[in-house]
Write an enzyme that holds these catalytic residues in place. Sequence first.
Site, PDB file in Angstrom:
ATOM      1  CE  LYS A   1      57.694  20.194 -12.249  1.00 10.75           C
ATOM      2  NZ  LYS A   1      58.234  19.791 -11.001  1.00 10.75           N
TER       3      LYS A   1
ATOM      4  CG  HIS B   1      87.643  47.750 -41.949  1.00  6.44           C
ATOM      5  ND1 HIS B   1      88.456  47.249 -40.945  1.00  6.44           N
ATOM      6  CD2 HIS B   1      87.898  49.076 -42.036  1.00  6.44           C
ATOM      7  CE1 HIS B   1      89.171  48.243 -40.445  1.00  6.44           C
ATOM      8  NE2 HIS B   1      88.861  49.370 -41.093  1.00  6.44           N
TER       9      HIS B   1
HETATM   10  C1  LIG Z   1      70.879  30.198 -14.540  1.00  3.74           C
HETATM   11  C2  LIG Z   1      70.861  29.458 -15.855  1.00  3.74           C
HETATM   12  C3  LIG Z   1      71.295  30.091 -16.994  1.00  3.74           C
HETATM   13  C4  LIG Z   1      71.270  29.428 -18.214  1.00  3.74           C
HETATM   14  N1  LIG Z   1      71.700  30.094 -19.325  1.00  3.74           N
HETATM   15  C5  LIG Z   1      71.687  29.465 -20.515  1.00  3.74           C
HETATM   16  C6  LIG Z   1      72.073  30.154 -21.684  1.00  3.74           C
HETATM   17  O1  LIG Z   1      72.421  31.326 -21.646  1.00  3.74           O
HETATM   18  N2  LIG Z   1      72.030  29.490 -22.852  1.00  3.74           N
HETATM   19  C7  LIG Z   1      71.642  28.175 -22.931  1.00  3.74           C
HETATM   20  O2  LIG Z   1      71.639  27.611 -24.022  1.00  3.74           O
HETATM   21  N3  LIG Z   1      71.257  27.495 -21.833  1.00  3.74           N
HETATM   22  C8  LIG Z   1      71.268  28.109 -20.630  1.00  3.74           C
HETATM   23  N4  LIG Z   1      70.834  27.439 -19.521  1.00  3.74           N
HETATM   24  C9  LIG Z   1      70.402  26.035 -19.674  1.00  3.74           C
HETATM   25  C10 LIG Z   1      68.987  25.972 -20.237  1.00  3.74           C
HETATM   26  O3  LIG Z   1      68.119  26.650 -19.373  1.00  3.74           O
HETATM   27  C11 LIG Z   1      68.555  24.531 -20.393  1.00  3.74           C
HETATM   28  O4  LIG Z   1      69.502  23.832 -21.176  1.00  3.74           O
HETATM   29  C12 LIG Z   1      67.208  24.450 -21.085  1.00  3.74           C
HETATM   30  O5  LIG Z   1      66.223  25.139 -20.346  1.00  3.74           O
HETATM   31  C13 LIG Z   1      66.769  22.998 -21.259  1.00  3.74           C
HETATM   32  O6  LIG Z   1      65.536  22.982 -21.881  1.00  3.74           O
HETATM   33  P1  LIG Z   1      64.510  21.765 -21.684  1.00  3.74           P
HETATM   34  O7  LIG Z   1      63.383  22.063 -22.600  1.00  3.74           O
HETATM   35  O8  LIG Z   1      65.215  20.480 -21.817  1.00  3.74           O
HETATM   36  O9  LIG Z   1      64.036  21.836 -20.156  1.00  3.74           O
HETATM   37  P2  LIG Z   1      63.577  22.996 -19.190  1.00  3.74           P
HETATM   38  O10 LIG Z   1      63.804  24.329 -19.741  1.00  3.74           O
HETATM   39  O11 LIG Z   1      64.188  22.675 -17.875  1.00  3.74           O
HETATM   40  O12 LIG Z   1      62.007  22.805 -19.104  1.00  3.74           O
HETATM   41  C14 LIG Z   1      61.421  21.694 -18.540  1.00  3.74           C
HETATM   42  C15 LIG Z   1      60.006  22.031 -18.147  1.00  3.74           C
HETATM   43  O13 LIG Z   1      59.336  20.843 -17.815  1.00  3.74           O
HETATM   44  C16 LIG Z   1      58.448  21.087 -16.735  1.00  3.74           C
HETATM   45  N5  LIG Z   1      58.164  19.804 -16.096  1.00  3.74           N
HETATM   46  C17 LIG Z   1      59.023  18.960 -15.476  1.00  3.74           C
HETATM   47  N6  LIG Z   1      58.398  17.862 -15.074  1.00  3.74           N
HETATM   48  C18 LIG Z   1      57.091  17.998 -15.425  1.00  3.74           C
HETATM   49  C19 LIG Z   1      55.946  17.199 -15.291  1.00  3.74           C
HETATM   50  N7  LIG Z   1      56.004  15.983 -14.727  1.00  3.74           N
HETATM   51  N8  LIG Z   1      54.766  17.671 -15.765  1.00  3.74           N
HETATM   52  C20 LIG Z   1      54.697  18.893 -16.359  1.00  3.74           C
HETATM   53  N9  LIG Z   1      55.752  19.679 -16.523  1.00  3.74           N
HETATM   54  C21 LIG Z   1      56.946  19.244 -16.075  1.00  3.74           C
HETATM   55  C22 LIG Z   1      59.239  22.050 -15.871  1.00  3.74           C
HETATM   56  O14 LIG Z   1      58.371  22.775 -15.013  1.00  3.74           O
HETATM   57  C23 LIG Z   1      59.896  22.923 -16.916  1.00  3.74           C
HETATM   58  O15 LIG Z   1      59.107  24.049 -17.201  1.00  3.74           O
HETATM   59  C24 LIG Z   1      70.817  28.088 -18.291  1.00  3.74           C
HETATM   60  C25 LIG Z   1      70.358  27.446 -17.136  1.00  3.74           C
HETATM   61  C26 LIG Z   1      70.360  28.119 -15.936  1.00  3.74           C
HETATM   62  C27 LIG Z   1      69.846  27.422 -14.709  1.00  3.74           C
END
Ligand SMILES: Cc1cc2nc3c(=O)[nH]c(=O)nc-3n(C[C@H](O)[C@H](O)[C@H](O)COP(=O)(O)OP(=O)(O)OC[C@H]3O[C@@H](n4cnc5c(N)ncnc54)[C@H](O)[C@@H]3O)c2cc1C
Length: 468
Positions: free
Chosen positions: A36, A447
């Site tokens: 999205k 090292h």
């Molecule tokens: C500031 C910050 C720093 C971070 N730093 C780190 C780090 O250094 N290292 C690390 O390992 N983790 C880090 N994280 C955590 C990491 O971002 C998340 O663990 C990771 O992004 C999770 O991945 P995911 O694929 O589960 O979901 P997400 O990355 O959250 O992706 C989910 C996607 O689904 C889409 N979506 C949701 N609902 C719908 C729908 N109904 N239809 C279509 N699309 C949809 C969203 O738009 C989004 O793009 C950080 C998080 C934040 C906020």
Amino acid sequence: MAESAYDLVVIGTGPGGYVCALRAAQLGLKTAVVEKRATYGGTCLNVGCIPSKALLHASERYEEAGHDLGRMGIKVGSPQLDLPAMMKFKDAGVEGNVKGVEFLLKKNKVHAIQGTGRIVAPGKIEVTGNGAARVLATKNIVIATGSDVARLKGIDIDEKRVVSSDTAIALGKVPERLLVIGAGVIGLELGSVWRRLGSKVTVVEFLDRILPGTDLEVAKQFQRILQKQGITFRLSSKVTAVDNSGKSLKASVEPASGGAAEVIEADVVLMAVGRVPYTEGLGLSEIGVRLDNRGRVIVDENFQTNVPGIYAIGDVITGPMLAHKAEDEGVAVAEILGGHAGHVNYDVIPNVVYTFPELASVGKSEEELKEAGIAYKVGKFPFTANGRAKVNMTTDGFVKILADAKSDRVLGIHILGADAGNMIAEAAVAMEFGASSEDIARTCHAHPTLPEAVKEAALAVDKRSIHM
Ligand SMILES: Cc1cc2nc3c(=O)[nH]c(=O)nc-3n(C[C@H](O)[C@H](O)[C@H](O)COP(=O)(O)OP(=O)(O)OC[C@H]3O[C@@H](n4cnc5c(N)ncnc54)[C@H](O)[C@@H]3O)c2cc1C
């Protein structure tokens, strides 16, 4: 009417979703993703891992230029901060990464569909966007919709002065006073960024410690280092309200156990109390997909929900909210759907706080071992005794290895120090292969390098460090 038939449609293109789709396509599954956002890569690439690391990197260089380069005989004068240019640098990093995902999806012939996905029935996803709706038919669905910012009751995030991490990575001006609510990874990383750029940072934490879940001894030393750098901590305290009626924000801070409130003034308040699973608008209750009491999608050992053909991975299910955990689950579920044996080893998931120094750990903390009644030995080695750390002027921190008292198998490795996030890879590989501390101690380490401290800590498990 279903528009086309897929083997797999993944909802969400964060590190869980896009990696799942790529692996599925590699295995020959006809795959689509639904996203999205306007760009691919999810929270991690757009507003999480990547932009925060870009700012941590840039602000670290800024601080280095102001404080450390002169000590190495490099005169650069007083560095000037150009915040808009730093933000552009960060945005360019994000753009490069999200375009990379778009390229990979195309290259692997994954059909990328922009829009919001809603599961209308098992095997049917309605996608809406740009005023139109269509229905995709698919054998399998993977929910990879990630997480959203957690909020505190009574404190509104206006994304102007009371902000979430989404805005804290894009502030137009360095706040004179930044109040961070929550001493978790995001609060400490972004607090460090703005402290380096000139903010006076106060972190308020409900618990009596920072970084809950991290080995306590390591967390305590880490807190002392961050305090030395200028961050103020208010532990065992809670922010109960933020008054935004005046020029300054006025945060009411009370003892966690209750009592008289005190007012802390700030220019920006960053809400960093964690993240919550995101399932809004997915239609899960209508089709009967079960959630736990924290709103996470419940899955079995194959990542399948209680509804056959619907799977879930990443931040939206249980486990650490980390990009690499989501990626590994994405690969595992794609392999399961492709007829292979997908698996994630949850005992060996590294965790990194990308501050300076970094704090990286994998496996168990001392507290977890005590609670589980597991007898263990401890080996520690400080970076003050590491030759490379000395010449690099990065002697803060230490390595701590926890090994089973009887078998010597490594149960946990904790590294507080410069470059700990890179060094933890060795620890993870060792643990994945079931290494003993003796195995690490007998492995030749180059090292002079910082990882020699890992070897020395392994030697210290049997009290035979060479350089201590
Ligand atoms: C500031 C910050 C720093 C971070 N730093 C780190 C780090 O250094 N290292 C690390 O390992 N983790 C880090 N994280 C955590 C990491 O971002 C998340 O663990 C990771 O992004 C999770 O991945 P995911 O694929 O589960 O979901 P997400 O990355 O959250 O992706 C989910 C996607 O689904 C889409 N979506 C949701 N609902 C719908 C729908 N109904 N239809 C279509 N699309 C949809 C969203 O738009 C989004 O793009 C950080 C998080 C934040 C906020």
